[in-house]
Design a protein around this motif. Sequence first.
Motif, PDB file in Angstrom:
ATOM      1  N   LEU A 154      -9.813   1.914  11.938  1.00 31.22           N
ATOM      2  CA  LEU A 154      -9.947   0.989  13.072  1.00 31.22           C
ATOM      3  C   LEU A 154      -9.605   1.699  14.358  1.00 31.22           C
ATOM      4  N   PRO A 155     -10.302   1.376  15.446  1.00 32.78           N
ATOM      5  CA  PRO A 155     -10.093   2.097  16.699  1.00 32.78           C
ATOM      6  C   PRO A 155      -8.775   1.780  17.400  1.00 32.78           C
ATOM      7  N   ASP A 156      -8.193   0.633  17.115  1.00 34.86           N
ATOM      8  CA  ASP A 156      -6.893   0.280  17.709  1.00 34.86           C
ATOM      9  C   ASP A 156      -6.179  -0.719  16.798  1.00 34.86           C
ATOM     10  N   THR A 157      -5.025  -1.185  17.248  1.00 36.59           N
ATOM     11  CA  THR A 157      -4.242  -2.095  16.399  1.00 36.59           C
ATOM     12  C   THR A 157      -4.427  -3.552  16.779  1.00 36.59           C
ATOM     13  N   SER A 158      -5.337  -3.857  17.683  1.00 35.30           N
ATOM     14  CA  SER A 158      -5.544  -5.234  18.107  1.00 35.30           C
ATOM     15  C   SER A 158      -6.179  -6.054  16.994  1.00 35.30           C
ATOM     16  N   MET A 159      -5.553  -7.161  16.665  1.00 33.83           N
ATOM     17  CA  MET A 159      -6.106  -8.059  15.652  1.00 33.83           C
ATOM     18  C   MET A 159      -6.797  -9.231  16.302  1.00 33.83           C
TER      19      MET A 159
ATOM     20  N   PRO B 106       4.899   1.550  14.281  1.00 34.26           N
ATOM     21  CA  PRO B 106       4.367   2.699  13.532  1.00 34.26           C
ATOM     22  C   PRO B 106       3.611   2.337  12.260  1.00 34.26           C
ATOM     23  N   ILE B 107       4.115   1.393  11.490  1.00 32.82           N
ATOM     24  CA  ILE B 107       3.433   1.060  10.234  1.00 32.82           C
ATOM     25  C   ILE B 107       2.073   0.429  10.502  1.00 32.82           C
ATOM     26  N   LEU B 108       1.963  -0.353  11.578  1.00 31.57           N
ATOM     27  CA  LEU B 108       0.678  -0.960  11.935  1.00 31.57           C
ATOM     28  C   LEU B 108      -0.304   0.093  12.429  1.00 31.57           C
ATOM     29  N   VAL B 109       0.165   0.990  13.265  1.00 31.25           N
ATOM     30  CA  VAL B 109      -0.685   2.073  13.771  1.00 31.25           C
ATOM     31  C   VAL B 109      -1.211   2.913  12.611  1.00 31.25           C
ATOM     32  N   ALA B 110      -0.330   3.284  11.673  1.00 30.93           N
ATOM     33  CA  ALA B 110      -0.734   4.102  10.525  1.00 30.93           C
ATOM     34  C   ALA B 110      -1.743   3.364   9.652  1.00 30.93           C
ATOM     35  N   TYR B 111      -1.506   2.075   9.431  1.00 30.98           N
ATOM     36  CA  TYR B 111      -2.409   1.284   8.584  1.00 30.98           C
ATOM     37  C   TYR B 111      -3.789   1.176   9.222  1.00 30.98           C
ATOM     38  N   CYS B 112      -3.839   0.900  10.517  1.00 32.00           N
ATOM     39  CA  CYS B 112      -5.128   0.797  11.209  1.00 32.00           C
ATOM     40  C   CYS B 112      -5.852   2.139  11.215  1.00 32.00           C
TER      41      CYS B 112
END
Length: 98
Positions: A92-97, A81-87
């Motif tokens: 950003l269109p997705d959470t892929s780094m 959740p924290i990564l999704v919210a930050y992206c």
Amino acid sequence: MDVIVGDFHSVSEDPDGVLVDVTPPKAGRRTLFVRDPSLTIGRQGNVQYLYNNRANVPDAPRLWQGQPTSQEFFGVPDDQPILVAYCNKLGLPDTSML
């Protein structure tokens, strides 16, 4: 003793070649970006594997949340959740780094 910490970051590069880090440093006052093409983000299933911080301290060559660790990587699930919210906040269109 001065401690140097190498923090693995993904950065974006603008058209002029300037590297921009969207995550502020956790400690210290200066940031030096050094490219290392051998350090890449890995993936297994829906988990991205990033490198732990590296330090110049012989008894603690790797750090996780400021503490010594023997682990070279840590995993970040795509749906954390924290990564999704930050992206989302960054647009950003997705959470892929990758």
